[in-house]
Write a protein that holds these residues in place. Sequence first.
Motif, PDB file in Angstrom:
ATOM      1  N   ASN A   1       0.855  -1.187   0.000  1.00  0.00           N
ATOM      2  CA  ASN A   1       0.000   0.000   0.000  1.00  0.00           C
ATOM      3  C   ASN A   1       0.897   1.246   0.000  1.00  0.00           C
ATOM      4  O   ASN A   1       2.081   1.162  -0.367  1.00  0.00           O
ATOM      5  CB  ASN A   1      -0.937  -0.016   1.203  1.00  0.00           C
ATOM      6  N   LYS A   2       0.353   2.379   0.426  1.00  0.00           N
ATOM      7  CA  LYS A   2       1.100   3.636   0.481  1.00  0.00           C
ATOM      8  C   LYS A   2       1.112   4.201   1.898  1.00  0.00           C
ATOM      9  O   LYS A   2       1.147   5.411   2.107  1.00  0.00           O
ATOM     10  CB  LYS A   2       0.483   4.655  -0.479  1.00  0.00           C
ATOM     11  N   ILE A   3       1.107   3.314   2.860  1.00  0.00           N
ATOM     12  CA  ILE A   3       1.037   3.702   4.274  1.00  0.00           C
ATOM     13  C   ILE A   3       2.356   4.343   4.704  1.00  0.00           C
ATOM     14  O   ILE A   3       3.433   3.805   4.447  1.00  0.00           O
ATOM     15  CB  ILE A   3       0.728   2.473   5.141  1.00  0.00           C
ATOM     16  N   THR A   4       2.253   5.492   5.367  1.00  0.00           N
ATOM     17  CA  THR A   4       3.450   6.198   5.858  1.00  0.00           C
ATOM     18  C   THR A   4       3.591   6.131   7.378  1.00  0.00           C
ATOM     19  O   THR A   4       4.700   6.259   7.899  1.00  0.00           O
ATOM     20  CB  THR A   4       3.417   7.671   5.427  1.00  0.00           C
ATOM     21  N   GLU A   5       2.489   5.957   8.085  1.00  0.00           N
ATOM     22  CA  GLU A   5       2.538   5.865   9.537  1.00  0.00           C
ATOM     23  C   GLU A   5       1.411   4.991  10.059  1.00  0.00           C
ATOM     24  O   GLU A   5       0.429   4.741   9.356  1.00  0.00           O
ATOM     25  CB  GLU A   5       2.472   7.254  10.183  1.00  0.00           C
TER      26      GLU A   5
END
Length: 233
Positions: free
Chosen positions: A36-40
Motif C-alpha cells: 500500500n502507500k502507508i506512511t505511519e
Amino acid sequence: MKRDDESRLHLGRRGLCFVPDLSKFSMLRCVCLNNNKITEICRTSFNCCLTELYLQNNYITSISGPLRHLSCLRVLLLHNNQIKCLDETVAELRNMQDLHTLSLYLNPFTQDPQYRHYVVHHFPSVQLLDRKEVNLGETRLAFKTFNTERQRVLDSIAFGRRALPPPAGGKYINKNPSSQHRTKCKNSLNNGTERPSGIRQTQNSIVQVKVIKWSGSGLAQWNPVKSKPPIDH
C-alpha cells in the motif's frame, strides 16, 4: 475489505495511505496491509492478540509507539519501507517474546554491517530473519559482539584467569594456601603489639600451620602458633 474468516483480514494492494482502526475486532489474529502507500501507523490500530502482521512494501518511516503492545506477535514483515532508526525499532519490538519470523531488509538501517547480528542478539526467539534462518554461529557471534563484558568474564573463567565472585550473602575465601599463609603472617605482625626495641625480626616465620581442615566448600582453617621471640645477639 476481504475477510477469509473472523480471524484473518486482507487489505493488501488497496492503495491505502493509513491504517484503519482495527482494534475493535478482537477476534483478528492476522492482518495483511502489504503493498500500500502507508506512511505511519496509529497507536490504536491493532488489538493486542494479533499474531501475524504484514506491512511490507509501504512507506512507513517509524514504528515507534503503535506495535509495542503486540506481545503475542509471531510473524512480522516490515521489509521495503523507510524506517531509519534501528534502536527505535528494536525498542518497539522488545516485548514480542514469541516472535519467530521477522523481516526488515530494504529499510535504511539495514545498511549497517552489524545490523543482522544486532537484531539476532536482541531477539533470541527469532528463527527466520529476512528470509534467512538464524544459525547457532550467528547467535554466538552476536553474543560476543554485543555482550562484550559478559563474554570477557566467561572467557577469563574458562582459561582460569579469574575467579567467580562470591555468592550473595556469602564470603569469599581464597583457596590458595600459600596466599592465606602470607596474609595470616602479615595480619599477625600488623595487629600485634610493638616489638621491644632490643628484638629484631628474623627471616623465620612466626606463624605455623597447625591444622588444615578441608570442608565440603574447600575452605582451609589456619591456627597461629605462638613461638618464642628470637634472641637478640
